[in-house]
Design a protein around this motif. Structure first.
Motif, PDB file in Angstrom:
ATOM      1  N   ILE A 287      36.765  42.370  47.191  1.00 27.47           N
ATOM      2  CA  ILE A 287      37.125  42.723  45.954  1.00 27.47           C
ATOM      3  C   ILE A 287      37.110  40.970  45.661  1.00 27.47           C
ATOM      4  O   ILE A 287      37.177  39.479  45.363  1.00 27.47           O
ATOM      5  N   ALA A 288      38.887  40.443  46.536  1.00 30.20           N
ATOM      6  CA  ALA A 288      39.387  39.376  46.076  1.00 30.20           C
ATOM      7  C   ALA A 288      38.756  38.177  47.020  1.00 30.20           C
ATOM      8  O   ALA A 288      39.027  37.188  46.277  1.00 30.20           O
ATOM      9  N   LYS A 289      38.611  38.275  47.915  1.00 30.85           N
ATOM     10  CA  LYS A 289      37.653  37.361  48.561  1.00 30.85           C
ATOM     11  C   LYS A 289      36.315  36.902  47.782  1.00 30.85           C
ATOM     12  O   LYS A 289      35.911  35.746  47.161  1.00 30.85           O
TER      13      LYS A 289
ATOM     14  N   LEU B 127      40.547  35.821  44.608  1.00 30.47           N
ATOM     15  CA  LEU B 127      41.856  36.398  43.411  1.00 30.47           C
ATOM     16  C   LEU B 127      42.855  36.355  44.149  1.00 30.47           C
ATOM     17  O   LEU B 127      42.181  37.060  45.554  1.00 30.47           O
ATOM     18  N   PRO B 128      43.593  36.275  43.856  1.00 28.53           N
ATOM     19  CA  PRO B 128      45.018  36.806  45.020  1.00 28.53           C
ATOM     20  C   PRO B 128      45.187  38.371  45.726  1.00 28.53           C
ATOM     21  O   PRO B 128      45.108  38.799  45.315  1.00 28.53           O
ATOM     22  N   ASP B 129      44.964  37.847  46.414  1.00 30.17           N
ATOM     23  CA  ASP B 129      44.803  39.604  47.717  1.00 30.17           C
ATOM     24  C   ASP B 129      46.416  40.055  47.404  1.00 30.17           C
ATOM     25  O   ASP B 129      46.912  40.096  48.880  1.00 30.17           O
ATOM     26  N   ASP B 130      47.500  40.904  46.328  1.00 32.68           N
ATOM     27  CA  ASP B 130      48.614  40.440  46.095  1.00 32.68           C
ATOM     28  C   ASP B 130      48.660  42.604  46.093  1.00 32.68           C
ATOM     29  O   ASP B 130      48.088  42.519  45.305  1.00 32.68           O
ATOM     30  N   GLY B 131      50.078  42.593  45.417  1.00 35.62           N
ATOM     31  CA  GLY B 131      50.406  43.935  44.473  1.00 35.62           C
ATOM     32  C   GLY B 131      49.661  43.402  43.600  1.00 35.62           C
ATOM     33  O   GLY B 131      49.748  44.947  42.627  1.00 35.62           O
ATOM     34  N   ASN B 132      49.019  43.221  42.365  1.00 37.73           N
ATOM     35  CA  ASN B 132      49.076  42.091  41.087  1.00 37.73           C
ATOM     36  C   ASN B 132      47.056  42.990  41.451  1.00 37.73           C
ATOM     37  O   ASN B 132      46.740  43.391  40.167  1.00 37.73           O
TER      38      ASN B 132
ATOM     39  N   ARG C 238      43.829  44.342  38.294  1.00 41.87           N
ATOM     40  CA  ARG C 238      43.285  43.052  37.460  1.00 41.87           C
ATOM     41  C   ARG C 238      41.344  43.447  37.573  1.00 41.87           C
ATOM     42  O   ARG C 238      41.131  43.613  36.937  1.00 41.87           O
ATOM     43  N   VAL C 239      41.742  44.504  38.534  1.00 39.47           N
ATOM     44  CA  VAL C 239      40.077  45.670  38.996  1.00 39.47           C
ATOM     45  C   VAL C 239      39.818  47.409  39.618  1.00 39.47           C
ATOM     46  O   VAL C 239      41.620  47.000  40.469  1.00 39.47           O
ATOM     47  N   GLY C 240      39.454  47.363  39.447  1.00 37.00           N
ATOM     48  CA  GLY C 240      39.177  48.716  40.099  1.00 37.00           C
ATOM     49  C   GLY C 240      38.615  49.191  41.006  1.00 37.00           C
ATOM     50  O   GLY C 240      37.399  48.060  41.186  1.00 37.00           O
ATOM     51  N   THR C 241      38.131  49.901  41.929  1.00 34.39           N
ATOM     52  CA  THR C 241      37.149  49.858  43.164  1.00 34.39           C
ATOM     53  C   THR C 241      36.416  51.562  43.049  1.00 34.39           C
ATOM     54  O   THR C 241      36.785  52.341  42.849  1.00 34.39           O
ATOM     55  N   ILE C 242      35.336  51.065  43.199  1.00 33.09           N
ATOM     56  CA  ILE C 242      34.059  52.147  43.183  1.00 33.09           C
ATOM     57  C   ILE C 242      33.933  51.927  45.280  1.00 33.09           C
ATOM     58  O   ILE C 242      33.426  50.476  45.284  1.00 33.09           O
ATOM     59  N   VAL C 243      33.734  53.234  45.536  1.00 34.39           N
ATOM     60  CA  VAL C 243      33.667  52.739  47.244  1.00 34.39           C
ATOM     61  C   VAL C 243      32.062  53.786  47.532  1.00 34.39           C
ATOM     62  O   VAL C 243      32.064  54.892  47.021  1.00 34.39           O
TER      63      VAL C 243
ATOM     64  N   THR D 169      40.958  34.725  38.202  1.00 36.74           N
ATOM     65  CA  THR D 169      42.089  35.359  37.388  1.00 36.74           C
ATOM     66  C   THR D 169      41.971  35.047  35.942  1.00 36.74           C
ATOM     67  O   THR D 169      42.334  36.385  35.641  1.00 36.74           O
ATOM     68  N   ARG D 170      41.001  34.135  35.869  1.00 36.88           N
ATOM     69  CA  ARG D 170      40.977  34.093  33.618  1.00 36.88           C
ATOM     70  C   ARG D 170      40.194  35.009  33.802  1.00 36.88           C
ATOM     71  O   ARG D 170      39.887  35.512  32.736  1.00 36.88           O
ATOM     72  N   ALA D 171      38.856  35.514  34.589  1.00 35.84           N
ATOM     73  CA  ALA D 171      37.817  35.889  34.267  1.00 35.84           C
ATOM     74  C   ALA D 171      38.399  37.921  34.319  1.00 35.84           C
ATOM     75  O   ALA D 171      37.840  38.333  33.830  1.00 35.84           O
TER      76      ALA D 171
END
Length: 294
Positions: free
Chosen positions: A233-235, A239-244, A248-253, A288-290
């Protein structure tokens, strides 16, 4: 989850009845000097780049009736390969080295034919082997069959009147995009595809290739899978691929089933999930703004 089926096809067996014959009067007794030698019997092999009116879980020769891909059909053979080193009395079983080799070749060849990864779209992949009698008779081919599925959650093969070749090159209506997800507890009940300009809460972002492990070990570590999909998702969304990121966003797998996994499919489909608000555009490159920290 997708399911692909290992089908079987009955090979043709030719028999020759020999009748006794007497030497006609006045002949030299050489009964073959004017006859061409009989050709050696050949094993039936299906053709690639052919379309078929239905999926064949068992690909009997009598039902092998390819049609032009401009005609109504539900499945297309995009590649036919050969297992040169396979032995055994029967075709490769789920999880066997032969099945994994065939799936790996089908995966590569189908991606090439489509112009993209079939798992990023409404396309299913089926590996089809000869029947045990045909295998015993020397058949070592396998078919790589692709079909358009009805939806992400429904693998039913849709009827088409055009080839799938090149269908994922560039933008394509077959590619997964945005969805409205029905959630029941911690499970996804259904993913309904919608236009990204329509209010939605989920979007397909890409494939994570899981490492080699047993299926049970994979299932026991869902957090690793969600963490890997957050990186996808970060890529995708820049988005920054960090602990935050998890704030910012959840995941569905969506992950392969057990038979798929054992036969070599490690492709996990990753989706971003916006629980706090509806989205009205694709989050590709949105930043990050979105997707602020919640």
């Amino acid at each position: 989850m997708r399911r692909w089926l290992a089908g079987i096809a009955l090979g043709a067996v030719a028999t020759l009845a020999l009748a006794g014959c007497s030497r006609p009067a006045g002949t030299d007794g050489d009964l073959v000097d004017d006859w061409a030698p009989m050709a050696a019997p050949t094993v039936f092999t299906p053709e690639s780049k052919t379309c078929h009116t239905r999926l064949q879980e068992v690909g009997y020769l009598r039902a092998y009736a390819p049609v032009g891909c401009e005609q109504p059909h539900r499945v297309e053979t995009l590649h036919v390969g050969t297992l040169t080193d396979a032995g055994g009395a029967n075709p490769p079983a789920t999880g066997s080295a032969g099945m994994r080799a065939a799936f790996g070749e089908c995966d590569r060849e189908v991606r090439t034919a489509l112009g993209g990864d079939w798992r990023t779209s409404r396309i299913g992949l089926t590996v089809v082997f000869p029947s045990p009698p045909a295998w015993t008779g020397g058949a070592r081919w396998f078919r790589c069959d692709a079909h358009e599925t009805r939806s992400l959650d429904d693998p039913i093969a849709e009827q088409r009147t055009a080839s799938l070749s090149g269908s994922l090159a560039g933008s394509s209506p077959l590619r997964h995009g945005c969805f409205n997800a029905s959630i029941e507890g911690d499970e996804v009940a259904e993913m309904v595809a919608v236009k990204c300009t329509t209010r939605h809460r989920a979007e397909f972002v890409g494939i994570w290739q899981a490492p080699e492990s047993s299926y049970s070990a994979f299932l026991k570590n869902p957090e690793r899978t969600h963490r890997a999909c957050r990186s996808v998702i970060a890529k995708f969304a820049k988005l920054p691929d960090d602990g935050n990121l998890q704030y910012r966003v959840g995941t569905i797998v969506y992950h392969p089933g057990q038979d798929e996994w054992r036969s070599g499919n490690r492709g996990v489909q990753c989706f971003l999930w916006s629980n706090e608000r509806g989205l009205t555009r694709s989050m590709k490159g949105a930043g990050t703004r979105a997707l602020p920290i919640n």
